[in-house]
Design a protein around this motif. Sequence first.
Motif, PDB file in Angstrom:
ATOM      1  N   GLU A 166       0.363  61.540 -50.490  1.00 51.00           N
ATOM      2  CA  GLU A 166       0.320  62.742 -51.157  1.00 51.00           C
ATOM      3  C   GLU A 166      -0.637  63.321 -52.291  1.00 51.00           C
ATOM      4  O   GLU A 166      -1.542  62.176 -52.311  1.00 51.00           O
ATOM      5  CB  GLU A 166       1.581  62.768 -52.460  1.00 51.00           C
ATOM      6  N   HIS A 167      -1.023  64.594 -52.393  1.00 51.50           N
ATOM      7  CA  HIS A 167      -1.943  64.989 -53.286  1.00 51.50           C
ATOM      8  C   HIS A 167      -1.553  64.593 -54.659  1.00 51.50           C
ATOM      9  O   HIS A 167      -0.608  65.209 -54.906  1.00 51.50           O
ATOM     10  CB  HIS A 167      -2.564  66.332 -52.900  1.00 51.50           C
ATOM     11  N   VAL A 168      -2.419  64.074 -55.321  1.00 48.01           N
ATOM     12  CA  VAL A 168      -2.279  63.664 -56.882  1.00 48.01           C
ATOM     13  C   VAL A 168      -3.230  64.420 -57.619  1.00 48.01           C
ATOM     14  O   VAL A 168      -4.512  64.362 -57.368  1.00 48.01           O
ATOM     15  CB  VAL A 168      -1.949  62.279 -57.157  1.00 48.01           C
ATOM     16  N   SER A 169      -2.748  64.964 -58.946  1.00 49.16           N
ATOM     17  CA  SER A 169      -3.690  65.702 -59.802  1.00 49.16           C
ATOM     18  C   SER A 169      -3.735  64.975 -61.031  1.00 49.16           C
ATOM     19  O   SER A 169      -2.689  64.510 -61.658  1.00 49.16           O
ATOM     20  CB  SER A 169      -3.135  67.344 -60.052  1.00 49.16           C
ATOM     21  N   ASP A 170      -4.832  64.387 -61.659  1.00 53.67           N
ATOM     22  CA  ASP A 170      -5.112  64.032 -62.887  1.00 53.67           C
ATOM     23  C   ASP A 170      -5.621  64.975 -63.877  1.00 53.67           C
ATOM     24  O   ASP A 170      -6.616  65.585 -63.496  1.00 53.67           O
ATOM     25  CB  ASP A 170      -5.680  62.745 -62.735  1.00 53.67           C
ATOM     26  N   ASN A 178      -6.377  67.893 -67.101  1.00 57.06           N
ATOM     27  CA  ASN A 178      -5.989  69.164 -67.295  1.00 57.06           C
ATOM     28  C   ASN A 178      -7.209  69.862 -67.532  1.00 57.06           C
ATOM     29  O   ASN A 178      -8.288  69.276 -67.987  1.00 57.06           O
ATOM     30  CB  ASN A 178      -5.242  69.407 -68.769  1.00 57.06           C
ATOM     31  N   ALA A 231      -9.578  68.206 -64.719  1.00 53.57           N
ATOM     32  CA  ALA A 231      -8.631  67.879 -63.734  1.00 53.57           C
ATOM     33  C   ALA A 231      -9.329  67.453 -62.452  1.00 53.57           C
ATOM     34  O   ALA A 231     -10.519  67.799 -62.264  1.00 53.57           O
ATOM     35  CB  ALA A 231      -7.856  69.054 -63.397  1.00 53.57           C
ATOM     36  N   SER A 232      -8.709  66.687 -61.905  1.00 53.37           N
ATOM     37  CA  SER A 232      -9.322  66.056 -60.643  1.00 53.37           C
ATOM     38  C   SER A 232      -7.994  65.843 -59.875  1.00 53.37           C
ATOM     39  O   SER A 232      -7.040  65.556 -59.977  1.00 53.37           O
ATOM     40  CB  SER A 232     -10.121  64.843 -60.712  1.00 53.37           C
ATOM     41  N   THR A 233      -8.296  66.025 -58.272  1.00 53.53           N
ATOM     42  CA  THR A 233      -7.240  66.017 -57.257  1.00 53.53           C
ATOM     43  C   THR A 233      -7.718  64.882 -56.342  1.00 53.53           C
ATOM     44  O   THR A 233      -8.920  64.779 -55.785  1.00 53.53           O
ATOM     45  CB  THR A 233      -7.043  67.230 -56.710  1.00 53.53           C
ATOM     46  N   TYR A 234      -6.934  64.074 -55.943  1.00 54.88           N
ATOM     47  CA  TYR A 234      -6.971  63.049 -54.897  1.00 54.88           C
ATOM     48  C   TYR A 234      -6.074  62.702 -53.934  1.00 54.88           C
ATOM     49  O   TYR A 234      -4.966  63.059 -54.423  1.00 54.88           O
ATOM     50  CB  TYR A 234      -7.764  61.801 -55.390  1.00 54.88           C
ATOM     51  N   TYR A 235      -6.348  62.299 -52.747  1.00 57.49           N
ATOM     52  CA  TYR A 235      -5.229  61.767 -52.149  1.00 57.49           C
ATOM     53  C   TYR A 235      -4.868  60.586 -52.096  1.00 57.49           C
ATOM     54  O   TYR A 235      -5.609  59.554 -51.822  1.00 57.49           O
ATOM     55  CB  TYR A 235      -5.617  62.262 -50.590  1.00 57.49           C
ATOM     56  N   ARG A 236      -3.579  60.223 -52.271  1.00 52.98           N
ATOM     57  CA  ARG A 236      -2.750  58.783 -52.029  1.00 52.98           C
ATOM     58  C   ARG A 236      -2.311  58.454 -50.982  1.00 52.98           C
ATOM     59  O   ARG A 236      -1.156  59.124 -50.637  1.00 52.98           O
ATOM     60  CB  ARG A 236      -2.132  58.626 -53.511  1.00 52.98           C
TER      61      ARG A 236
END
Length: 140
Positions: free
Chosen positions: A77-81, A83, A87-92
Motif C-alpha cells: 500500500e501507499h502510505v502518507s506521513d 501534513n 508530507a511524504s508518501t512511500y510504498y510499503r
Amino acid sequence: MSDWLLIGFKEPATVGEIAYDHAANAQVCRPKGAGRMSTSNKEQFDLMIRRILGDLIAACPAAVAITAEAYELPKGEHVSDGNGIYASTYYRESPEEKLLTDTLKWLREEGFIRIDNSYGFVATMQALKLASAVPKVISG
C-alpha cells in the motif's frame, strides 16, 4: 504458471501437492493454500526459490519479468506521513512482495540469476547445473 512450481531439482518440494500440469508439460508442486503463505520463513523462501528458478529455467535463455503482479501476490500500500509541505508518501510492500524482492536479490547476489537489460531475469549456468538442466551440447 501462477501458483504452480516446476519440479526438477535434486530434492523436490516437500510442502504441497504434486501433480502434472499439462499446460506447462511438467510435473509441478502446488503449495498447500496456494496464494497465501502461512508456512515458516524457511519453507516460504524454499518455495519462492523453486518458483523463480523453475520459471527461469523453463524459459531459458529468454528473460522473464518476475513481479508481484505476475506472481499474483497481494499488493502493498501507499502510505502518507505528515501534513502540508512535510508530507511524504512511500510504498510499503506486502510480506509476500518483500519475500519476492529479497529472494530475487539473494539469487542474483549468489549468482543463480542475472538481470537482462532491465527487462527481466535469466537463469545462469549455475542455476542450470543445480537443476541438471544444462543443454547437452554444452555439457558434452
